[in-house]
Enzyme design. Structure first.
Site, PDB file in Angstrom:
ATOM      1  N   GLU A 146       1.282  -1.461  -0.229  1.00 56.69           N
ATOM      2  CA  GLU A 146       0.009  -0.084  -0.109  1.00 56.69           C
ATOM      3  C   GLU A 146       0.672   1.241  -0.193  1.00 56.69           C
ATOM      4  OE1 GLU A 146      -4.017  -1.672   2.278  1.00 56.69           O
ATOM      5  OE2 GLU A 146      -1.976  -0.641   3.372  1.00 56.69           O
TER       6      GLU A 146
HETATM    7  C1  TNX Z   1      -4.018  -4.131   4.490  1.00 57.37           C
HETATM    8  S1  TNX Z   1      -2.266  -6.263   4.369  1.00 57.37           S
HETATM    9  C2  TNX Z   1      -3.301  -3.979   4.824  1.00 57.37           C
HETATM   10  C3  TNX Z   1      -2.963  -3.125   6.515  1.00 57.37           C
HETATM   11  C4  TNX Z   1      -3.866  -3.204   7.031  1.00 57.37           C
HETATM   12  C5  TNX Z   1      -5.052  -4.950   6.558  1.00 57.37           C
HETATM   13  C6  TNX Z   1      -6.304  -4.388   7.479  1.00 57.37           C
HETATM   14  C7  TNX Z   1      -1.127  -5.105   3.587  1.00 57.37           C
HETATM   15  C8  TNX Z   1      -0.843  -5.610   3.739  1.00 57.37           C
HETATM   16  N1  TNX Z   1      -1.960  -4.002   4.509  1.00 57.37           N
HETATM   17  O1  TNX Z   1      -1.874  -2.116   6.714  1.00 57.37           O
HETATM   18  O2  TNX Z   1      -4.174  -3.190   8.515  1.00 57.37           O
HETATM   19  O3  TNX Z   1      -5.113  -4.217   5.356  1.00 57.37           O
HETATM   20  O4  TNX Z   1      -7.231  -5.593   7.579  1.00 57.37           O
END
Ligand code: TNX
Length: 511
Positions: free
Chosen positions: A324
């Site tokens: 992300e």
């Molecule tokens: C996505 S999964 C994220 C996290 C969040 C999560 C909550 C991922 C690699 N990144 O930053 O905490 O969703 O479900």
């Protein structure tokens, strides 16, 4: 229990089985082969029982004694003298090579229990099976009424995948060392052998770094919702590593880069492109922070963190996040990791990262953790074709922070509701097109903590789903059967009650 027996490829008993006999087929994760001996009579642990061990297996023997002593009230000495009769024997004797380092053979008759493995890791996984063959009350920390009978028969077992993981997000909410140890105790029972700790995110930096002390003292000073946060000193972290190691669990530390870095950016103004430190963050948005890709100090910072983290980490993996990074352009993302990957390679550690990091060019030894919700993903299938191993954590199946249903008081729902049958209903070896079982290193169940504040919350989200994921990671696909699983999960309830695990009473299971 008859269902479970049939799934294991054995003849269903003609008559109703005794509690001991049914325990033999209720083990989670399901073993490779279970052969009850209906006429053999079980072994009953008594005040005179000893745990006999090879010298190298003393640690595992002591672990087993530590489980059994409080509830039985027996002395259960751990001794290397095998002349004593009536024993639970743990030996590093010869067992077939196909059992690998974590497989074991467990044989029980009237005279005793014999557990054999090639390594102490195999003995440890075998001990977890033995715990489940005993009445649930054995898990109690206070003295209970027996009899403590292990059913007669034989179990031969070894794991499907080498990496069976759980992840705990200690960044969004901080969990104390004691809370982490509680989770380690709970996951070890299901033969989980890796605990990935998400040690830094926008809301908190949770590990002491001596060359950048404000990361922990300031960057770790709060959490989601504005509570006091916290961090692990190096001594506390080392203690967690050794506590986990004594339970066959490798700690996998993660520092998420280059996004998810607000806590670091808030701690050191010079890490920001504009030289201005942002405030600490206590919300739950993602994707707004990035290290400054064109500043040299960024790489000094990353190098120092890697150096100190590697020094704390005896295990083979270092996880660098990579997910992300919405505030980092793709060219910057690649530029950043082009400089950072060699830093990790130079340490000899194996890289792990969320699957987006395949946008850059990690070394082929690097493992990609798949967290998507779809059955196709070009980055991941192309990566597997090039030779990368994949760690399976599809969010719609393996994310323990997803709500069970619309009424679940905790958790998130961006990947959908995930009841225990959904969590169990997928095959890690075929889930992503173009990622064959041979490319799958294992399975991990992440638990993100935006909404979770204490052990009760962790337990409510992890149980019963974590044991379901653990079975996908350990058991051969030929044993996979929801009807059997729901019977076995129901039978675990008294065990969780004895352990003080605050589990979700899923309506999918007849508790
Ligand atoms: C996505 S999964 C994220 C996290 C969040 C999560 C909550 C991922 C690699 N990144 O930053 O905490 O969703 O479900």
């Amino acid at each position: 229990a008859a269902g479970a027996v049939a799934v294991l490829g054995l003849a269903a008993p003609a008559t109703a089985s005794t509690p001991e006999e049914s325990r033999m087929t209720q083990v989670i994760p399901a073993p490779v082969s279970v052969t009850p001996d209906r006429h053999g009579g079980g072994f009953t642990i008594t005040p005179g029982t000893a745990i006999t061990v090879d010298r190298a297996a003393k640690g595992v023997g002591n672990f087993l004694a530590g489980v059994l002593r409080p509830s039985t009230g027996y002395r259960l000495p751990v001794v290397t003298d095998r002349r004593r009769g009536g024993a639970i024997d743990l030996s590093l004797g010869y067992v077939p090579a196909r059992l690998g380092t974590e497989g074991y053979e467990l044989t029980v008759n009237r005279r005793g229990v014999s557990l054999k493995a090639r390594t102490t890791a195999g003995l440890f996984t075998g001990v977890q099976t033995l715990r489940q063959l005993l009445p649930a009350a054995v898990e109690s920390r206070t003295r209970q009424r027996g009899p403590w009978t292990v059913p007669a028969g034989r179990i031969v077992d070894h794991p499907r995948f080498a990496y069976r993981g759980a992840m705990l997000d200690v960044a969004r909410h901080f969990f104390t060392p004691a809370e982490v140890k509680t989770y380690i105790d709970q996951i070890a029972l299901y033969k989980i052998n890796h605990l990935h700790l998400h040690l830094a995110d926008d809301q908190g930096w949770r590990i002491e770094i001596e060359s950048w002390p404000r990361l922990a003292t300031y960057g770790g000073s709060t959490e989601v919702g504005g509570g006091p946060g916290g961090y692990y000193t190096k001594a506390q972290f080392r203690d967690l590593v050794s506590y986990a190691a004594a339970r066959n669990i490798t700690i996998v530390p993660e520092i998420d880069l280059p996004g998810h870095t607000n806590a670091a950016l808030a701690s050191y103004a010079e890490l920001n492109c504009d030289g201005v430190a942002p405030p600490l963050y206590t919300g739950i948005e993602v994707g707004f922070s990035s290290l400054c890709i064109d500043k040299e100090i960024t790489y000094q910072f990353v190098q120092d963190v890697i150096t100190e983290l590697v020094e704390l980490t005896p295990g083979p993996y270092l996880h660098l996040g990579g997910d992300e990074a919405h505030s980092t352009t793709d060219p910057d993302f690649v530029k950043f990791f082009d400089r950072v990957f060699p830093m990790v390679e130079a340490t000899g550690k194996r890289l792990l990262g969320w699957h987006e990091y395949l946008k850059a060019t990690p070394p082929l030894s690097a493992v990609a953790q798949y967290w998507g919700t779809t059955n196709t993903n070009d980055l991941v299938s192309d990566g597997a074709a090039r030779g990368h191993k994949v760690l399976m954590s599809p969010a719609s199946k393996a994310y323990l922070d997803m709500k069970y249903d619309e009424n679940t008081p905790l958790g998130l729902s961006w990947a959908g509701y995930t009841e225990v049958d959904d969590a169990y209903d997928w095959n890690p070896g075929t889930f992503v097109q173009g990622v064959p079982e041979s490319a799958v290193l294992g399975v991990e169940a992440p638990l993100w903590s935006e909404t979770l504040e204490n052990s009760d919350h962790i337990e409510f989200m992890a149980f019963p789903r974590l044991p379901a994921i653990a079975e996908l990671a350990w058991s051969p696909w030929s044993t996979h059967d929801w009807q059997s699983m729901r019977t076995r999960l129901a039978a675990e309830a008294p065990r969780w009650e004895a352990m003080g695990v605050d589990f979700h009473r899923s309506p999918k299971i007849d508790w």
